[in-house]
Design a protein around this motif. Sequence first.
Motif, PDB file in Angstrom:
ATOM      1  N   ALA A 128       0.825  -1.213   0.000  1.00 41.01           N
ATOM      2  CA  ALA A 128       0.000   0.000   0.000  1.00 41.01           C
ATOM      3  C   ALA A 128       0.857   1.259   0.000  1.00 41.01           C
ATOM      4  O   ALA A 128       0.423   2.316  -0.485  1.00 41.01           O
ATOM      5  CB  ALA A 128      -0.931  -0.007   1.207  1.00 41.01           C
ATOM      6  N   ASP A 129       2.078   1.150   0.523  1.00 41.78           N
ATOM      7  CA  ASP A 129       2.971   2.317   0.581  1.00 41.78           C
ATOM      8  C   ASP A 129       3.494   2.721  -0.791  1.00 41.78           C
ATOM      9  O   ASP A 129       4.115   3.776  -0.934  1.00 41.78           O
ATOM     10  CB  ASP A 129       4.146   2.036   1.518  1.00 41.78           C
ATOM     11  N   LEU A 130       3.244   1.908  -1.816  1.00 35.93           N
ATOM     12  CA  LEU A 130       3.696   2.242  -3.171  1.00 35.93           C
ATOM     13  C   LEU A 130       2.773   3.216  -3.883  1.00 35.93           C
ATOM     14  O   LEU A 130       3.158   3.805  -4.892  1.00 35.93           O
ATOM     15  CB  LEU A 130       3.810   0.963  -4.013  1.00 35.93           C
ATOM     16  N   LYS A 131       1.577   3.402  -3.373  1.00 37.75           N
ATOM     17  CA  LYS A 131       0.621   4.262  -4.068  1.00 37.75           C
ATOM     18  C   LYS A 131       1.173   5.669  -4.253  1.00 37.75           C
ATOM     19  O   LYS A 131       1.644   6.303  -3.318  1.00 37.75           O
ATOM     20  CB  LYS A 131      -0.694   4.326  -3.302  1.00 37.75           C
ATOM     21  N   GLY A 132       1.163   6.126  -5.503  1.00 38.60           N
ATOM     22  CA  GLY A 132       1.648   7.454  -5.839  1.00 38.60           C
ATOM     23  C   GLY A 132       3.152   7.573  -5.913  1.00 38.60           C
ATOM     24  O   GLY A 132       3.674   8.664  -6.172  1.00 38.60           O
ATOM     25  N   GLN A 133       3.858   6.449  -5.740  1.00 40.51           N
ATOM     26  CA  GLN A 133       5.313   6.481  -5.689  1.00 40.51           C
ATOM     27  C   GLN A 133       5.957   6.146  -7.037  1.00 40.51           C
ATOM     28  O   GLN A 133       5.353   5.519  -7.904  1.00 40.51           O
ATOM     29  CB  GLN A 133       5.809   5.462  -4.651  1.00 40.51           C
ATOM     30  N   LYS A 134       7.215   6.559  -7.188  1.00 40.04           N
ATOM     31  CA  LYS A 134       8.039   6.146  -8.318  1.00 40.04           C
ATOM     32  C   LYS A 134       8.699   4.815  -7.982  1.00 40.04           C
ATOM     33  O   LYS A 134       9.144   4.605  -6.848  1.00 40.04           O
ATOM     34  CB  LYS A 134       9.108   7.189  -8.623  1.00 40.04           C
ATOM     35  N   ILE A 135       8.770   3.929  -8.983  1.00 41.65           N
ATOM     36  CA  ILE A 135       9.367   2.610  -8.772  1.00 41.65           C
ATOM     37  C   ILE A 135      10.355   2.344  -9.895  1.00 41.65           C
ATOM     38  O   ILE A 135       9.990   2.341 -11.073  1.00 41.65           O
ATOM     39  CB  ILE A 135       8.286   1.507  -8.755  1.00 41.65           C
ATOM     40  N   VAL A 182      10.002  -9.018 -16.811  1.00 44.70           N
ATOM     41  CA  VAL A 182       9.203  -9.744 -15.824  1.00 44.70           C
ATOM     42  C   VAL A 182       9.159  -8.998 -14.492  1.00 44.70           C
ATOM     43  O   VAL A 182       8.254  -9.223 -13.697  1.00 44.70           O
ATOM     44  CB  VAL A 182       9.711 -11.185 -15.628  1.00 44.70           C
ATOM     45  N   SER A 183      10.099  -8.101 -14.235  1.00 42.54           N
ATOM     46  CA  SER A 183      10.005  -7.245 -13.046  1.00 42.54           C
ATOM     47  C   SER A 183       8.756  -6.370 -13.135  1.00 42.54           C
ATOM     48  O   SER A 183       8.040  -6.170 -12.146  1.00 42.54           O
ATOM     49  CB  SER A 183      11.248  -6.356 -12.922  1.00 42.54           C
ATOM     50  N   HIS A 184       8.508  -5.846 -14.313  1.00 42.59           N
ATOM     51  CA  HIS A 184       7.323  -5.016 -14.540  1.00 42.59           C
ATOM     52  C   HIS A 184       6.063  -5.861 -14.347  1.00 42.59           C
ATOM     53  O   HIS A 184       5.082  -5.418 -13.719  1.00 42.59           O
ATOM     54  CB  HIS A 184       7.392  -4.445 -15.955  1.00 42.59           C
ATOM     55  N   TYR A 185       6.086  -7.074 -14.879  1.00 45.83           N
ATOM     56  CA  TYR A 185       4.957  -7.988 -14.704  1.00 45.83           C
ATOM     57  C   TYR A 185       4.750  -8.307 -13.226  1.00 45.83           C
ATOM     58  O   TYR A 185       3.600  -8.304 -12.733  1.00 45.83           O
ATOM     59  CB  TYR A 185       5.193  -9.278 -15.489  1.00 45.83           C
ATOM     60  N   LEU A 186       5.831  -8.570 -12.500  1.00 51.13           N
ATOM     61  CA  LEU A 186       5.721  -8.876 -11.074  1.00 51.13           C
ATOM     62  C   LEU A 186       5.085  -7.715 -10.319  1.00 51.13           C
ATOM     63  O   LEU A 186       4.238  -7.923  -9.441  1.00 51.13           O
ATOM     64  CB  LEU A 186       7.109  -9.189 -10.496  1.00 51.13           C
ATOM     65  N   LEU A 187       5.501  -6.501 -10.651  1.00 46.26           N
ATOM     66  CA  LEU A 187       4.914  -5.329 -10.002  1.00 46.26           C
ATOM     67  C   LEU A 187       3.411  -5.269 -10.256  1.00 46.26           C
ATOM     68  O   LEU A 187       2.626  -5.019  -9.329  1.00 46.26           O
ATOM     69  CB  LEU A 187       5.582  -4.054 -10.518  1.00 46.26           C
ATOM     70  N   ALA A 188       3.006  -5.481 -11.505  1.00 47.80           N
ATOM     71  CA  ALA A 188       1.580  -5.428 -11.829  1.00 47.80           C
ATOM     72  C   ALA A 188       0.787  -6.447 -11.027  1.00 47.80           C
ATOM     73  O   ALA A 188      -0.297  -6.144 -10.496  1.00 47.80           O
ATOM     74  CB  ALA A 188       1.387  -5.662 -13.333  1.00 47.80           C
ATOM     75  N   ALA A 217      -2.990  -5.881  -3.771  1.00 51.80           N
ATOM     76  CA  ALA A 217      -3.204  -4.814  -2.793  1.00 51.80           C
ATOM     77  C   ALA A 217      -4.340  -3.887  -3.207  1.00 51.80           C
ATOM     78  O   ALA A 217      -4.541  -2.821  -2.605  1.00 51.80           O
ATOM     79  CB  ALA A 217      -1.921  -4.008  -2.611  1.00 51.80           C
ATOM     80  N   GLY A 218      -5.085  -4.277  -4.246  1.00 52.82           N
ATOM     81  CA  GLY A 218      -6.183  -3.455  -4.716  1.00 52.82           C
ATOM     82  C   GLY A 218      -5.733  -2.207  -5.447  1.00 52.82           C
ATOM     83  O   GLY A 218      -6.479  -1.236  -5.577  1.00 52.82           O
ATOM     84  N   LEU A 219      -4.505  -2.233  -5.946  1.00 52.61           N
ATOM     85  CA  LEU A 219      -3.958  -1.111  -6.694  1.00 52.61           C
ATOM     86  C   LEU A 219      -3.785  -1.506  -8.158  1.00 52.61           C
ATOM     87  O   LEU A 219      -3.930  -2.673  -8.526  1.00 52.61           O
ATOM     88  CB  LEU A 219      -2.605  -0.687  -6.104  1.00 52.61           C
ATOM     89  N   SER A 220      -3.435  -0.532  -8.990  1.00 57.63           N
ATOM     90  CA  SER A 220      -3.166  -0.804 -10.397  1.00 57.63           C
ATOM     91  C   SER A 220      -1.900  -0.071 -10.802  1.00 57.63           C
ATOM     92  O   SER A 220      -1.368   0.747 -10.036  1.00 57.63           O
ATOM     93  CB  SER A 220      -4.334  -0.331 -11.273  1.00 57.63           C
ATOM     94  N   GLU A 221      -1.430  -0.342 -12.021  1.00 53.77           N
ATOM     95  CA  GLU A 221      -0.234   0.343 -12.500  1.00 53.77           C
ATOM     96  C   GLU A 221      -0.441   1.851 -12.603  1.00 53.77           C
ATOM     97  O   GLU A 221       0.508   2.622 -12.514  1.00 53.77           O
ATOM     98  CB  GLU A 221       0.187  -0.235 -13.857  1.00 53.77           C
ATOM     99  N   GLY A 222      -1.685   2.259 -12.759  1.00 50.05           N
ATOM    100  CA  GLY A 222      -1.982   3.680 -12.816  1.00 50.05           C
ATOM    101  C   GLY A 222      -1.782   4.392 -11.491  1.00 50.05           C
ATOM    102  O   GLY A 222      -1.719   5.630 -11.446  1.00 50.05           O
ATOM    103  N   ASP A 223      -1.650   3.621 -10.419  1.00 43.00           N
ATOM    104  CA  ASP A 223      -1.459   4.198  -9.090  1.00 43.00           C
ATOM    105  C   ASP A 223       0.009   4.461  -8.765  1.00 43.00           C
ATOM    106  O   ASP A 223       0.321   5.007  -7.699  1.00 43.00           O
ATOM    107  CB  ASP A 223      -2.031   3.265  -8.009  1.00 43.00           C
ATOM    108  N   VAL A 224       0.911   4.045  -9.668  1.00 42.09           N
ATOM    109  CA  VAL A 224       2.346   4.227  -9.418  1.00 42.09           C
ATOM    110  C   VAL A 224       3.003   4.810 -10.672  1.00 42.09           C
ATOM    111  O   VAL A 224       2.371   4.902 -11.728  1.00 42.09           O
ATOM    112  CB  VAL A 224       3.033   2.898  -9.035  1.00 42.09           C
ATOM    113  N   HIS A 225       4.245   5.172 -10.554  1.00 43.23           N
ATOM    114  CA  HIS A 225       4.998   5.727 -11.675  1.00 43.23           C
ATOM    115  C   HIS A 225       6.255   4.875 -11.887  1.00 43.23           C
ATOM    116  O   HIS A 225       7.146   4.861 -11.037  1.00 43.23           O
ATOM    117  CB  HIS A 225       5.391   7.178 -11.397  1.00 43.23           C
ATOM    118  N   VAL A 226       6.314   4.171 -12.998  1.00 49.38           N
ATOM    119  CA  VAL A 226       7.462   3.321 -13.307  1.00 49.38           C
ATOM    120  C   VAL A 226       8.593   4.165 -13.887  1.00 49.38           C
ATOM    121  O   VAL A 226       8.374   4.983 -14.778  1.00 49.38           O
ATOM    122  CB  VAL A 226       7.059   2.215 -14.306  1.00 49.38           C
ATOM    123  N   VAL A 227       9.792   3.956 -13.353  1.00 55.29           N
ATOM    124  CA  VAL A 227      10.990   4.621 -13.864  1.00 55.29           C
ATOM    125  C   VAL A 227      11.872   3.557 -14.499  1.00 55.29           C
ATOM    126  O   VAL A 227      12.419   2.689 -13.803  1.00 55.29           O
ATOM    127  CB  VAL A 227      11.761   5.347 -12.745  1.00 55.29           C
TER     128      VAL A 227
END
Length: 358
Positions: free
Chosen positions: A132-139, A146-152, A158-168
């Motif tokens: 939950a602490d990832l919401k709104g964060q850069k990652i 597959v790291s990107h897939y794992l994050l998704a 956690a009831g979040l989506s990729e739109g809730d974070v910022h991938v770097v």
Amino acid sequence: MRSLRSLRLLLSLAFVLASFTHTPAYAAPQKDFKICWVLYAGWMPWGYAKTQGIIDKWARKYDIKIDLVELDDYVGSINQYTAGKFDGCAMTNMDALTIPAASGIDSTALIVSDYSNGNDGVLIKGKGKTLADLKGQKINLVQFSVSHYLLARALETAGLSEGDVHVVNTSDGGIVAAFASPAVHNTVTWNPMLAELKAQPDISEVFDSSQIPGEIMDMMVVNTNTLKDNPALGKALTGAWFETIQMMKADTAQGHSALKAMAKSSGTDLAGYKRQLATTALFYTPQQALEFVTSPDLPRIMALIAQFSFRHGLLGHGASSANVVGVSYDHGVTTGSKTNVRLRFDPTYVRMAAEGKL
């Protein structure tokens, strides 16, 4: 070592590559084959099988020759396979779908050798953190890997989506240095970088691949048409693989020697290699591999991979849905397009090994 999870090329490049590659509708009987692989804990047995003459022994049994080539560029190895430079290549299930299959190259997962069982993880600086602490964060991570897939998949739990974070987007070689920066608080990566970062003080691992067992697979993939016209290749590779990994599993002097050799070749010591194997769910017997590849969970897993790949434009320019590329399995099961099957989980040769028929 695990440059295996390195950044894939833009899909447009894969299609350009495919457009310059003449892929015949059929292969032909042949005697000489080229197979490529790169360094990774679960694929070190291929290198050992070559140096110890196990590949040559099985090739001779079927009156063929197999040149097993170690390459230093994972994505490059898949692109060379896609271009027809190699008859087979070690790769992940996601890469098999989004590079050769999406480029129109009909490929067969001859051996699903293992799956990541903790080799990939999501890290946050600070103790006691949660997803939950990832919401709104850069990652920071290798985008479209597959790291990107794992994050998704982690965010979904956690009831979040990729739109809730910022991938770097960060190269695999730059992950450790990036995470050392005070400006970077979150990352997704794989071993050995994952182990190095987890060992630092005040780090929370909030998700790892053991929580999605079986979804990140490592495989030996071969050209379907080549395999169809040359079953000897499938028999020799499968026989050599299972002889080698059963040897390394054995609690014998020969088994210990094999593990030490693989550790040295992969640039670590025996303890380090064993730690990597501990989070790699290797199928040490053909029976285990057969059970996995014929499981009803496999089509479900590949459908998840296809959905992620479609969302990120990895299934081809103009792909209309996640079903554009067909994937076939045992007993006539297919996900995606039944008229455009380009990736096949064919257990024929693993089943032969399990039944002692190689």
